[in-house]
Design an enzyme around this catalytic site. Structure first.
Site, PDB file in Angstrom:
ATOM      1  N   GLU A 163       0.860  -1.182   0.009  1.00 51.00           N
ATOM      2  CA  GLU A 163      -0.060  -0.014  -0.007  1.00 51.00           C
ATOM      3  C   GLU A 163       0.710   1.446   0.015  1.00 51.00           C
ATOM      4  OE1 GLU A 163      -3.328  -0.371   2.975  1.00 51.00           O
ATOM      5  OE2 GLU A 163      -4.140  -2.122   2.132  1.00 51.00           O
TER       6      GLU A 163
ATOM      7  N   HIS B 215     -18.619  -8.690   5.442  1.00 47.71           N
ATOM      8  CA  HIS B 215     -17.254  -8.438   5.612  1.00 47.71           C
ATOM      9  C   HIS B 215     -16.487  -9.305   6.728  1.00 47.71           C
ATOM     10  CE1 HIS B 215     -14.155  -5.166   7.351  1.00 47.71           C
ATOM     11  NE2 HIS B 215     -13.686  -5.924   5.966  1.00 47.71           N
ATOM     12  N   HIS B 216     -15.559  -9.774   6.449  1.00 48.45           N
ATOM     13  CA  HIS B 216     -14.474 -10.606   7.656  1.00 48.45           C
ATOM     14  C   HIS B 216     -13.295  -9.819   7.704  1.00 48.45           C
ATOM     15  CE1 HIS B 216     -16.764 -14.665   6.568  1.00 48.45           C
ATOM     16  NE2 HIS B 216     -17.549 -13.763   7.444  1.00 48.45           N
TER      17      HIS B 216
ATOM     18  N   HIS C  86      -8.770  -8.135   0.886  1.00 49.65           N
ATOM     19  CA  HIS C  86      -8.074  -6.640   1.248  1.00 49.65           C
ATOM     20  C   HIS C  86      -6.529  -7.426   1.902  1.00 49.65           C
ATOM     21  CE1 HIS C  86     -10.419  -3.373   0.019  1.00 49.65           C
ATOM     22  NE2 HIS C  86     -10.971  -4.229  -0.530  1.00 49.65           N
ATOM     23  N   GLU C  87      -5.762  -6.510   1.688  1.00 49.99           N
ATOM     24  CA  GLU C  87      -4.259  -6.692   2.238  1.00 49.99           C
ATOM     25  C   GLU C  87      -3.884  -8.273   1.996  1.00 49.99           C
ATOM     26  OE1 GLU C  87      -6.790  -5.864   4.814  1.00 49.99           O
ATOM     27  OE2 GLU C  87      -6.610  -3.579   4.064  1.00 49.99           O
TER      28      GLU C  87
ATOM     29  N   GLU D 298      -7.426  -6.434  -3.081  1.00 52.83           N
ATOM     30  CA  GLU D 298      -7.015  -4.872  -2.863  1.00 52.83           C
ATOM     31  C   GLU D 298      -5.428  -5.074  -3.326  1.00 52.83           C
ATOM     32  OE1 GLU D 298      -7.392  -1.529   0.174  1.00 52.83           O
ATOM     33  OE2 GLU D 298      -6.312  -3.253   1.048  1.00 52.83           O
TER      34      GLU D 298
ATOM     35  N   GLU E 122      -9.291   4.475  -0.332  1.00 52.93           N
ATOM     36  CA  GLU E 122      -9.404   4.804   1.203  1.00 52.93           C
ATOM     37  C   GLU E 122      -8.193   5.804   1.531  1.00 52.93           C
ATOM     38  OE1 GLU E 122      -9.131   0.803   2.495  1.00 52.93           O
ATOM     39  OE2 GLU E 122      -6.980   0.828   3.009  1.00 52.93           O
TER      40      GLU E 122
HETATM   41  C1  NOJ Z   1      -8.586  -1.975   5.199  1.00 49.33           C
HETATM   42  C2  NOJ Z   1      -9.431  -2.134   4.105  1.00 49.33           C
HETATM   43  O1  NOJ Z   1      -8.722  -2.088   2.696  1.00 49.33           O
HETATM   44  C3  NOJ Z   1     -10.576  -1.296   4.033  1.00 49.33           C
HETATM   45  O2  NOJ Z   1     -11.510  -1.601   2.949  1.00 49.33           O
HETATM   46  C4  NOJ Z   1     -11.408  -1.609   5.179  1.00 49.33           C
HETATM   47  O3  NOJ Z   1     -12.597  -0.885   5.502  1.00 49.33           O
HETATM   48  C5  NOJ Z   1     -10.452  -1.451   6.555  1.00 49.33           C
HETATM   49  N1  NOJ Z   1      -9.373  -2.068   6.376  1.00 49.33           N
HETATM   50  C6  NOJ Z   1     -11.325  -2.060   7.739  1.00 49.33           C
HETATM   51  O4  NOJ Z   1     -11.182  -3.360   7.578  1.00 49.33           O
HETATM   52 CA    CA Z   2      -6.289  -1.700   2.592  1.00 52.84          CA
END
Ligand code: NOJ
Ligand code: CA
Length: 697
Positions: free
Chosen positions: A182, A406-407, A476-477, A495, A501
């Site tokens: 990131e 969402h997890h 994500h991540e 992601e 974000e």
């Molecule tokens: C990082 C994620 O990229 C984002 O989309 C999410 O809202 C936050 N973490 C919280 O989980």
């Molecule tokens: Ca992120």
């Protein structure tokens, strides 16, 4: 004794044979643009080179491994020299296949293949193969360890793959790292790469630098004489991700694998293969955007009936947390994931034809989840009291909208692994068929990294397990993607880069970010980038916020086309869109799955213009974006069906638009076009243009 002498003599003869056997094996790509050569040098080192239209792309570069025996943890003789060529075969293949979703409806997979077998001499020799596939737009190669007497379980201490470049190229790079991607991309000469310099490495969460000369892949480069070169990998499974370390002395990049908690790189058991190392090259930047070589190097889909996999646009209880209007936790008094608020998003999704509504902050644990190496945070089945799972299931179904689960694992992956089945059963019970996972923070098992072998296997396990529940996945991540969405088409997006974000709570993304990502991060597959921000000044939400989005509004629209992803969010809030429904119409109309894509013009870091034909229709969508510089361009609509009339709705930057001074100024015009039309586009600094082109009824 006699045996030993005879053996030594035989080994010597073999070695002498080996040091004189220097013949190059050269394979050309189907259209002869690319030449790949392989040979063993005087030391018996495996070497290769790549040429494009007779110009060097990769100068003679070495290959190989350092291995250890697993049980005793002792080094084996390195597979880097004193090797003998024991065989080589060549073949060709030219087929097509149909992706479940993507930028085109059919993909050609056309290559020439060379497989070389190499063996050690001496006692307990180990052998391995290298397989090269030579495409018209690049080369992929992987190492293969066949089943053999002297190699069963083993540890890769390091892979020694070198990429010696033919110059100090311009590079689009982010710092080499074991955990995060990131970062804001940097544009410098390779010799200027310096990850220690704070100006090249804006802060991010869990990160572990490698060294100041290391960069991540996909690494995009441009040579002084105009070759576009991209180095990445394909089919990253059961192996750590590859970073690259630059050495200016010989202009080489060398693989640096992400270690595990013990410092080892990979644990393998023969037979085993590594991921493919990929080198894409062309004299046209657009060819790289159009390349399917990385997908071609991945295995076909394992999902026999993919009818349940549905590319979709979605909205969600998400941006309002990032801009500070709401919170994930419920104790703050401004909880976002309340039943009433989610219903508002469901209504908005239903009214505007969106398939999904993501809800973050629905499950207990958000009061204490972040960055503390805490193992048991979330359980993925216990909602906050003000989030009524059953009622929302009923309500969403009545509006024909799907909720997206969402997890957030908070990187406590041991905890998630224990709960995956329970969590997915809970999802199915309450009507969810898509999950966004997240891995914010330091990985547990402690000492493991986001991009190491253990985590690489975890992400694949999640793709497999979600598939077994018919659940679509957005991670994500995670580690950066390498085309595995071909094999697991339920893995819609990742992601694995700096998303939208960052504009909400950091110095933000630079205007050049969006014209670099397609050449870097997107090489491996779709990204959940979350475009569509209309409220471009964040002090609207919070007087203390100074952040702005660093694009114009028209560019936010164009991103739906320049970004190719079967999962696209309209990230802003319903009440924001409701103030600008004329511009929002583009997001309502735009597709997420395509029959065809035309990469009309592109220069990494500067601009991209793409047109795509929506799946199963005659409608086209065009997106053109620029960096911080304004830009005028013309687009020839020659890709339209000849003789057919279309209505083009042009969502352009207003004449005085500017990403810093006047980002929200746009104008919408309509005109009838056909395949003979040329449109003149004017993009503001940090701007863009989005066009829908639908057949006149
Ligand atoms: C990082 C994620 O990229 C984002 O989309 C999410 O809202 C936050 N973490 C919280 O989980
Ligand atoms: Ca992120």
């Amino acid at each position: 004794m006699l045996f030993k002498k005879t053996f030594l003599a035989a080994a010597l003869v073999l070695f002498i044979q080996l040091v004189v056997a220097q013949e190059k094996i050269t394979v050309s790509s189907p259209n002869n643009n690319i030449q790949l050569s392989f040979w063993l040098n005087e030391q018996g080192k495996p070497m290769y080179s790549v040429y494009y239209k007779n110009r060097p792309v990769i100068n003679s570069s070495s290959m190989g491994f350092e291995l250890k025996q697993t049980m005793l943890n002792v080094a084996l003789p390195a597979l880097t020299e004193k090797l003998a060529l024991t065989g080589s075969t060549q073949s060709a293949s030219n087929t097509t296949w149909k992706p479940v979703w993507g930028d085109v409806k059919e993909i050609r997979d056309n290559y020439k293949q060379l497989r070389v077998s190499l063996g050690q001499t001496g006692e307990k020799p180990v052998s391995f193969n290298i397989i090269f596939k030579v495409f018209d737009d690049g080369v992929g190669f992987r190492y293969e360890f066949p089943k053999q007497a002297n190699l069963n379980h083993f540890i890769v201490s390091e892979e020694k793959t070198q990429f010696r470049l033919n110059g100090d190229h311009k590079a689009f790079w982010i710092p080499g790292d074991y955990d995060s991607n990131e970062f804001s991309p940097n544009v410098t000469k390779l010799s200027e790469v310096d990850s220690d310099d704070p100006k090249f490495a804006a802060s991010i969460f869990a990160h572990q630098f490698i060294d100041r000369r290391a960069v991540q892949t996909p690494l995009m480069m441009k040579s002084d004489d105009g070759l576009y070169i991209n180095i990445h990998e394909a089919a990253l499974v059961n192996y750590p991700a590859m970073n690259l370390r630059y050495d200016n002395a010989d202009k080489s990049l060398t693989s640096v694998l992400v270690p595990d908690a013990l410092g080892n790189k990979a644990y393998l058991q023969a037979p085993a293969v590594t991921p493919w190392r990929t080198i894409l090259v062309s004299d046209k930047a657009t060819d790289l955007l159009a390349s399917h070589t990385i997908l071609n190097l991945n295995d076909p889909s394992v999902i026999k009936d993919p009818s349940w996999i549905k590319p979709t646009k979605y909205v969600g209880v998400w941006w309002e947390m990032h801009v500070g209007k709401a919170s994930w936790d419920s104790a703050s008094g401004k909880h976002g994931a309340t039943t009433a608020n989610v219903k508002r998003y469901i209504d908005f999704a239903a009214k505007n034809g969106f398939g999904g509504v993501l809800v973050e902050g629905w499950n207990v644990g958000w009061e204490d989840w972040f960055g503390q190496y805490k193992e048991n945070v979330f359980d993925f089945v216990t909602p906050y009291g003000d989030f009524d799972v059953k009622e929302l299931q009923r309500y969403a179904a009545s509006k024909k909208v799907k909720l997206i689960m969402h997890h957030e694992t908070s990187a406590s992956v041991t905890n998630y692994e224990r709960q995956m089945d329970t969590a997915y059963r809970f999802m199915k019970k309450f009507g969810y068929d898509a999950v966004k996972t997240g891995y914010v923070g330091h990985i547990i098992p402690r000492g493991e990294h986001h991009d190491g072998q253990w985590m690489v296997n975890h992400y694949v396990r999640v793709a497999q397990k979600t598939a077994s529940y018919k659940i679509m996945l957005d991670a994500h991540e995670p580690v950066r993607p390498t085309g595995l969405s071909r094999t697991y088409p339920n893995w819609l997006a990742c992601e694995a880069a700096r998303g939208m974000e960052f504009n909400a709570w950091s110095e933000g993304n630079k205007p050049q970010h969006d014209v670099i990502l397609p050449f870097t991060r997107f090489m491996g597959g779709p990204m959940d980038y979350t475009p569509g921000i209309f409220q471009l000044e964040l002090n609207y939400w919070d007087k203390n916020k100074k952040e702005t989005i660093h694009t114009t509004l028209a560019k936010q629209l164009a991103l739906y086309v320049t970004i190719c992803s079967p999962l696209q969010m309209a990230a802003d809030l319903p009440e924001v869109y409701e103030m600008k429904m004329d511009a929002f119409q583009f997001i309502r109309d735009v597709a997420v799955d395509w029959d065809d894509s035309k990469y009309l013009e592109a220069e990494p870091g500067d601009y991209i213009t793409v047109a795509r034909k929506a799946k199963g229709t005659n409608s086209w969508f065009l997106g053109s974006i620029t960096d911080e510089n304004s830009r005028s361009t013309t687009v020839d609509l020659g890709f339209l069906d000849p003789g057919k009339k279309y209505t083009a709705i042009i969502y352009a930057d207003a004449d005085d638009a500017d990403y810093q001074k006047n980002p929200a100024a746009y104008k919408i015009t309509k005109q009838v076009v056909d395949s003979k039309t040329t449109l003149s586009l004017k993009l503001a600094p940090g701007g863009g243009c989005a066009i829908s082109i639908m057949p006149v009824k």
